[in-house]
Write a protein that holds these residues in place. Structure first.
Motif, PDB file in Angstrom:
ATOM      1  N   SER A 396      22.355  39.280  83.103  1.00  0.00           N
ATOM      2  CA  SER A 396      23.275  39.382  82.094  1.00  0.00           C
ATOM      3  C   SER A 396      22.924  39.812  80.680  1.00  0.00           C
ATOM      4  O   SER A 396      23.355  39.969  79.676  1.00  0.00           O
ATOM      5  CB  SER A 396      24.121  37.722  81.990  1.00  0.00           C
ATOM      6  OG  SER A 396      22.831  37.016  81.535  1.00  0.00           O
ATOM      7  N   VAL A 397      21.237  39.911  80.695  1.00  0.00           N
ATOM      8  CA  VAL A 397      20.658  40.529  79.492  1.00  0.00           C
ATOM      9  C   VAL A 397      20.917  41.905  79.503  1.00  0.00           C
ATOM     10  O   VAL A 397      20.694  42.721  80.361  1.00  0.00           O
ATOM     11  CB  VAL A 397      19.219  40.200  79.609  1.00  0.00           C
ATOM     12  CG1 VAL A 397      18.498  40.744  78.414  1.00  0.00           C
ATOM     13  CG2 VAL A 397      18.956  38.724  79.494  1.00  0.00           C
ATOM     14  N   ILE A 398      21.628  42.370  78.274  1.00  0.00           N
ATOM     15  CA  ILE A 398      21.869  43.788  78.052  1.00  0.00           C
ATOM     16  C   ILE A 398      21.107  44.621  77.053  1.00  0.00           C
ATOM     17  O   ILE A 398      20.826  43.965  75.983  1.00  0.00           O
ATOM     18  CB  ILE A 398      23.411  43.608  77.492  1.00  0.00           C
ATOM     19  CG1 ILE A 398      24.321  43.160  78.587  1.00  0.00           C
ATOM     20  CG2 ILE A 398      23.861  45.284  77.375  1.00  0.00           C
ATOM     21  CD1 ILE A 398      25.750  42.828  78.461  1.00  0.00           C
ATOM     22  N   SER A 399      20.765  45.860  77.495  1.00  0.00           N
ATOM     23  CA  SER A 399      20.097  46.508  76.233  1.00  0.00           C
ATOM     24  C   SER A 399      21.084  47.791  76.295  1.00  0.00           C
ATOM     25  O   SER A 399      22.039  48.419  77.088  1.00  0.00           O
ATOM     26  CB  SER A 399      19.049  47.259  77.002  1.00  0.00           C
ATOM     27  OG  SER A 399      18.201  46.142  77.188  1.00  0.00           O
ATOM     28  N   TYR A 400      20.930  48.191  74.907  1.00  0.00           N
ATOM     29  CA  TYR A 400      22.125  49.411  74.585  1.00  0.00           C
ATOM     30  C   TYR A 400      21.377  50.697  74.113  1.00  0.00           C
ATOM     31  O   TYR A 400      19.957  50.670  73.651  1.00  0.00           O
ATOM     32  CB  TYR A 400      22.720  48.913  73.077  1.00  0.00           C
ATOM     33  CG  TYR A 400      23.552  47.818  73.518  1.00  0.00           C
ATOM     34  CD1 TYR A 400      24.977  47.543  73.833  1.00  0.00           C
ATOM     35  CD2 TYR A 400      22.926  46.596  73.174  1.00  0.00           C
ATOM     36  CE1 TYR A 400      25.536  46.700  74.005  1.00  0.00           C
ATOM     37  CE2 TYR A 400      23.863  45.091  73.354  1.00  0.00           C
ATOM     38  CZ  TYR A 400      24.954  45.177  73.914  1.00  0.00           C
ATOM     39  OH  TYR A 400      25.778  43.918  74.072  1.00  0.00           O
ATOM     40  N   SER A 401      21.987  51.739  74.467  1.00  0.00           N
ATOM     41  CA  SER A 401      21.065  52.853  74.102  1.00  0.00           C
ATOM     42  C   SER A 401      22.423  54.273  74.029  1.00  0.00           C
ATOM     43  O   SER A 401      23.291  54.045  74.496  1.00  0.00           O
ATOM     44  CB  SER A 401      20.092  53.319  74.965  1.00  0.00           C
ATOM     45  OG  SER A 401      20.772  53.662  76.117  1.00  0.00           O
ATOM     46  N   PHE A 402      21.915  55.162  73.078  1.00  0.00           N
ATOM     47  CA  PHE A 402      22.863  56.309  73.148  1.00  0.00           C
ATOM     48  C   PHE A 402      22.652  57.063  74.207  1.00  0.00           C
ATOM     49  O   PHE A 402      21.363  57.497  74.844  1.00  0.00           O
ATOM     50  CB  PHE A 402      22.650  57.265  71.710  1.00  0.00           C
ATOM     51  CG  PHE A 402      23.221  56.438  70.592  1.00  0.00           C
ATOM     52  CD1 PHE A 402      24.320  55.882  70.488  1.00  0.00           C
ATOM     53  CD2 PHE A 402      22.297  56.336  69.481  1.00  0.00           C
ATOM     54  CE1 PHE A 402      24.990  55.358  69.451  1.00  0.00           C
ATOM     55  CE2 PHE A 402      22.701  55.940  68.268  1.00  0.00           C
ATOM     56  CZ  PHE A 402      24.145  55.211  68.424  1.00  0.00           C
ATOM     57  N   MET A 403      23.817  57.742  75.013  1.00  0.00           N
ATOM     58  CA  MET A 403      23.712  58.563  76.056  1.00  0.00           C
ATOM     59  C   MET A 403      22.917  59.998  75.650  1.00  0.00           C
ATOM     60  O   MET A 403      22.248  60.382  76.389  1.00  0.00           O
ATOM     61  CB  MET A 403      24.917  58.775  76.899  1.00  0.00           C
ATOM     62  CG  MET A 403      24.880  59.505  78.204  1.00  0.00           C
ATOM     63  SD  MET A 403      26.402  59.707  79.082  1.00  0.00           S
ATOM     64  CE  MET A 403      27.338  60.605  77.953  1.00  0.00           C
TER      65      MET A 403
END
Length: 688
Positions: A396-403
């Motif tokens: 459930s740990v989420i990492s965010y990035s721009f495509m």
């Protein structure tokens, strides 16, 4: 000159006489002496001297022992006075010598004969002889020569392990052929196998009654060997022993015992049906049926995708999804098959471990923000995207990035916060920038989701967005009656504006006289007073979300709340008593319909009827309340019947068990039998 006796002579009084005789012619006198010797005649019987006629002798006296001495005398002389003794009644055990001494000829045994009636005859030797008899009673005194003898050398008794203390288990009996103190038997326990710190058994010293002094426990000791001694009161005391075999009978006095007070079990979600989860170890100190275990597994909330086998193994029987429910609180009851049954229970917590079966999901389908170009600076916060993952842990740990990379914006991989990478001096007109954010979890395999961001690069923010309630909110609710402080859920709204324009407060259009309350900051809805379905069975609640902009914008959410019925109303008859007239001799038929009502609904409103009192002549329909006769009634036999009709329902709580309510609900029925002219007059006598 003849000498003659004037009185009767008695040899025993005087044996000789000297007589002087004178002879005279008138002138001259002459004298002569006559000697008279009295001859003895056997005219006296022997006479016994003072002698005790009651004699005691110990039974262990050896032969030759003097029993007693008698003495007889005879006033006659010679053979007439010679006394000879003879003895009768000695049974060959005693004899008498010439001196009158009675001697023991053979050993005595009081237990064979304790009393001898002797007759001593003293005879003289005259012709004819004369004799005298003396009766003697010889009592044989007891000597402690016999030990007590038990009626059995070995006793056996079965005793339930829950036998009450002090109650007789067995009465031992020993007899002693001796007499008096020598035959007074006393009992005592001399040994017990296996030994215990304190005696398990007691025996009455006088009655031989065996009882318990402490509680038996079949599970500790199953058999006892108790040696009981019976001793007499003689000196020295003689004794004998008997063995009592006590078989302890098992009683179902031990419940099943779990190896732990509570169990924490961990399983992975998505297990296939039929998969084993855990096997319990339960012990019962009893035996046979008292130790055969039956298991019952239940969930307090009714949600139980598990079952338990006869051997105590839990199996998966339903869907196990951690995202739906990550912990199951179960109650496991282990019951033996004894009589009465004994049971024990434990709490089982089954924790569902996560499997990475859910990708992240953005909280919004689309994000948008407005940025003032004139004041935009490097590092300025623009908006934050948020994605959730119903999995747990790394899943459930989420990492965010721009495509795709962006020169103007960058995103914090941990928080999802998007900020300016540089000033926007190069932007000369209103521009809309669209970016795609990828949210990826840390599970294996890794799952991702994509969200679109729309940035409007303009001058100022305007309160042009109303709060919005998410579409996934469940608007149809239900709550039980009679409960206060119910949490009906939290209903948050969002606002695409920023700052004060996005600050939302919550209120209710109608709180129904304070029955409902909503937290103005969080949107948490609760009840403040208890609901009553019988007064109002549903509510329509409108939640209003208002932002703090100028002018403010608002949105509303309508909830439909259904009040669930609780069995809190007993059946009620429309009247407390009924009276009906029935014609005699009519066949069985319905005489009255008495229907009760219940303010509850569904199963709680099902009414059953029973009759108490008169049940041989009437019956009632269990569900209809129709009262009917069971047989034709006879006015001449009985003209009136009185009984009680009871109405009850099987809901929870079961109102039929509440006596006061049942009495209040049971009206008395008075049935009067109407006479039919079926009998003619009858004379008292056939003739006058």
């Amino acid at each position: 000159g003849i000498i003659s006796t004037k009185t009767k002579l008695d040899y025993e009084s005087q044996k000789n006489y000297t007589l002087t005789i004178s002879l005279s012619d008138g002138n001259t006198t002459d004298y002569a002496t006559v000697f008279v010797k009295v001859l003895d005649v056997n005219d006296n019987s022997p006479t016994f001297g003072a002698t005790s006629t009651a004699v005691n002798i110990p039974e262990n006296a050896p032969p030759g022992t003097a029993v007693t001495r008698v003495s007889a005398t005879d006033e006659d002389d010679g053979f007439n006075g010679l006394v000879v003794y003879t003895l009768k009644g000695g049974e060959g055990k005693m004899d008498i010598d010439t001196s009158g001494l009675i001697l023991l000829e053979k050993e005595l045994d009081r237990e064979a004969q304790g009393l001898y009636n002797l007759t001593v005859i003293a005879s003289d030797q005259g012709q004819p002889p004369r004799s005298t008899a003396l009766n003697l009673t010889v009592t044989v005194d007891d000597v402690n020569d016999n030990p007590p003898v038990f009626s059995s050398s070995v006793y056996a008794v079965n005793v339930s392990e829950d036998e009450a203390l002090g109650r007789a288990l067995l009465t031992l009996s020993a007899t002693d052929l001796d007499a008096g103190d020598n035959a007074l038997v006393k009992y005592q326990i001399v040994s017990q196998q296996p030994p215990t710190p304190s005696p398990v058994f007691l025996v009455s010293a006088t009655t031989g009654q065996l009882s318990l002094s402490q509680q038996l426990d079949y599970e500790t000791i199953k058999h006892f060997l108790v040696e009981v001694e019976a001793s007499d009161g003689g000196q020295p005391s003689l004794s004998n022993k008997a063995l009592v075999v006590v078989h302890v009978v098992d009683v179902n006095d031990n419940p099943p015992e779990f190896s732990q007070e509570a169990y924490e079990i961990f399983v992975f979600e998505n297990l296939q049906r039929g998969s084993p989860v855990y096997t319990f170890s339960v012990a019962d100190k009893d035996e046979v049926e008292n130790a055969r275990i039956t298991y019952y597994l239940s969930a307090e909330d009714g949600d139980n995708p598990f079952s338990i086998q006869e051997d105590g193994t839990i199996l998966v029987t339903g869907s196990v999804d951690r995202e739906t429910k990550e912990k199951y609180e179960l109650l496991l009851v282990a019951s033996d098959n004894g009589a009465p049954r004994r049971q024990n229970f434990t709490h089982v917590s089954i924790h569902v471990l996560d499997v990475n079966d859910n990708p992240p999901q953005f909280t919004k389908a689309q994000y948008s923000a407005s940025v003032r170009v004139a004041t935009a600076k490097e590092g300025e916060f623009v908006l934050a995207v948020s994605a959730t993952d119903p999995d747990a842990g790394d899943n459930s740990v989420i990492s965010y990035s721009f495509m795709d990379p962006s020169d103007d914006f960058h995103i914090n991989t941990l928080t999802g916060e998007i900020a300016l990478s540089r000033s926007l001096d190069h932007i000369t007109a209103d521009t809309v920038v669209t970016l795609t954010v990828v949210a990826a979890d840390h599970g294996v395999p890794q799952l991702t989701a994509k969200g679109k961001m729309s940035f409007t690069l303009s001058v100022n923010d305007v309160n042009d967005n109303s709060p919005v309630f998410p579409a996934w909110i469940q608007t149809k609710l239900s709550a039980p009656e009679n409960a206060t402080g119910l949490d009906l859920g939290t209903y948050p709204a969002t606002d695409l504006d920023i700052g004060v324009n996005a600050l939302i407060t919550y209120s209710l259009e109608d709180d129904f006289a304070g029955m409902f309350h909503i937290d103005s900051s969080t949107g948490k809805l609760m009840t403040k007073t208890s609901l009553d379905r019988e007064r109002m069975d549903s509510y329509e609640l409108k939640i209003i979300a208002t932002d703090s902009g100028r002018p403010p914008q608002s949105a509303s959410l309508v909830l439909s709340l259904t009040v669930e019925d609780v069995n809190d109303n007993p059946p009620v008859f429309p009247q407390k008593s009924y009276s009906v007239t029935v014609r005699e001799n009519e066949p069985p038929h319905v005489i009255l319909s008495a229907a009760a009502t219940d303010a509850d609904i569904g199963y709680n409103a099902i009414i059953h009827y029973t009759i108490t009192g008169e049940t041989t002549s009437f019956r009632v329909g269990e569900l209809s309340g129709d009262i009917a006769t069971l047989e034709p009634l006879d006015y001449e036999s009985r003209s009136q019947y009185t009984f009680t009709l009871r109405a009850f329902n099987p809901g929870e709580p079961d109102l039929q068990d509440t006596a006061n309510i049942t009495a209040r609900l049971g009206p008395s029925f008075s049935v009067t039998v109407e006479d039919v002219n079926e009998e003619g007059p009858v004379f008292d006598k056939p003739s006058y």
